[in-house]
Design a protein around this motif. Structure first.
Motif, PDB file in Angstrom:
ATOM      1  N   ASN A  77     -20.157  16.899 -15.996  1.00 38.99           N
ATOM      2  CA  ASN A  77     -21.572  16.997 -16.366  1.00 38.99           C
ATOM      3  C   ASN A  77     -22.477  17.329 -15.188  1.00 38.99           C
ATOM      4  OD1 ASN A  77     -21.121  16.532 -19.070  1.00 38.99           O
ATOM      5  ND2 ASN A  77     -21.375  14.316 -18.885  1.00 38.99           N
ATOM      6  N   ALA A  78     -22.212  16.766 -14.030  1.00 38.57           N
ATOM      7  CA  ALA A  78     -23.067  16.988 -12.862  1.00 38.57           C
ATOM      8  C   ALA A  78     -22.999  18.439 -12.380  1.00 38.57           C
ATOM      9  CB  ALA A  78     -22.669  16.048 -11.731  1.00 38.57           C
ATOM     10  N   ASP A  79     -21.862  19.087 -12.551  1.00 35.21           N
ATOM     11  CA  ASP A  79     -21.682  20.465 -12.113  1.00 35.21           C
ATOM     12  C   ASP A  79     -20.892  21.191 -13.192  1.00 35.21           C
ATOM     13  OD1 ASP A  79     -21.087  22.876 -10.941  1.00 35.21           O
ATOM     14  OD2 ASP A  79     -20.237  22.033  -9.114  1.00 35.21           O
ATOM     15  N   ARG A  80     -21.568  21.900 -14.044  1.00 32.60           N
ATOM     16  CA  ARG A  80     -20.943  22.538 -15.207  1.00 32.60           C
ATOM     17  C   ARG A  80     -19.839  23.538 -14.820  1.00 32.60           C
ATOM     18  NH1 ARG A  80     -21.694  19.874 -19.546  1.00 32.60           N
ATOM     19  NH2 ARG A  80     -21.487  21.689 -20.863  1.00 32.60           N
ATOM     20  N   ARG A  81     -19.810  23.942 -13.550  1.00 28.98           N
ATOM     21  CA  ARG A  81     -18.760  24.868 -13.117  1.00 28.98           C
ATOM     22  C   ARG A  81     -17.463  24.133 -12.810  1.00 28.98           C
ATOM     23  NH1 ARG A  81     -21.562  26.970  -8.039  1.00 28.98           N
ATOM     24  NH2 ARG A  81     -22.084  24.782  -8.107  1.00 28.98           N
TER      25      ARG A  81
END
Length: 163
Positions: free
Chosen positions: A94-98
């Motif tokens: 969630n914090a970094d969609r990548r």
């Protein structure tokens, strides 16, 4: 053909420790793979990915490549096959969609436990020809070699360690 000079070091491949280690590791890996390939239809890369996820929990593809000593494309192909079989699932962070974390599914965890039991039994059989002292020595030597190789640059391998 050029003749080898008497002053040149003779490399006898069968006595060359890095070669012997590589050959032994490959032979052990291939023999063990017969167990999980026959029983579970897994390739060596698939087993390594499954084992690392089973041991370490959620990882990304780069971490899996590093932990399993495989290149990223090989890890990616193994992951695709394991996902298709319902053994691995992807979760977007969630914090970094990548960022994608990979985990074993319930079915993957069950298969990992089954394979781990067979692998440990196979290891016990392999090491059964060694005494307890020899197994302990083998463990110490392998640990020491792994630590040593991590400290060597490609050029340090020929330089003696200074006191």
């Amino acid at each position: 053909m050029d003749e080898v000079s008497q002053s040149e070091p003779a490399l006898i491949l069968e006595d060359f420790a890095p070669y012997r280690l590589a050959v032994a590791a490959h032979a052990v890996s291939r023999a063990l793979s017969e167990v999980y390939t026959k029983e579970f239809g897994l390739s060596i890369p698939e087993w390594r990915v499954l084992a690392n996820l089973g041991r370490c929990g959620p990882l990304n593809a780069g971490e899996l490549a590093e932990r399993s000593s495989m290149d990223k494309p090989k890890v990616t192909r193994a992951l695709q096959r394991l996902e298709a079989r319902g053994l691995v699932q992807r979760a977007v962070v969630n914090a970094d969609r990548r960022q994608v974390r990979l985990t074993l599914t319930r079915r993957g965890r069950l298969q990992f436990r089954q394979i781990a039991a067979l692998a440990l039994e196979w290891e016990a059989n392999l090491l059964g020809g060694l005494s307890a002292a020899e197994r302990s020595t083998l463990d110490r030597v392998l640990t020491k070699l792994m630590r040593r190789v991590e400290t060597l640059s490609p050029y340090d391998a020929t330089e003696p360690e200074s006191p």
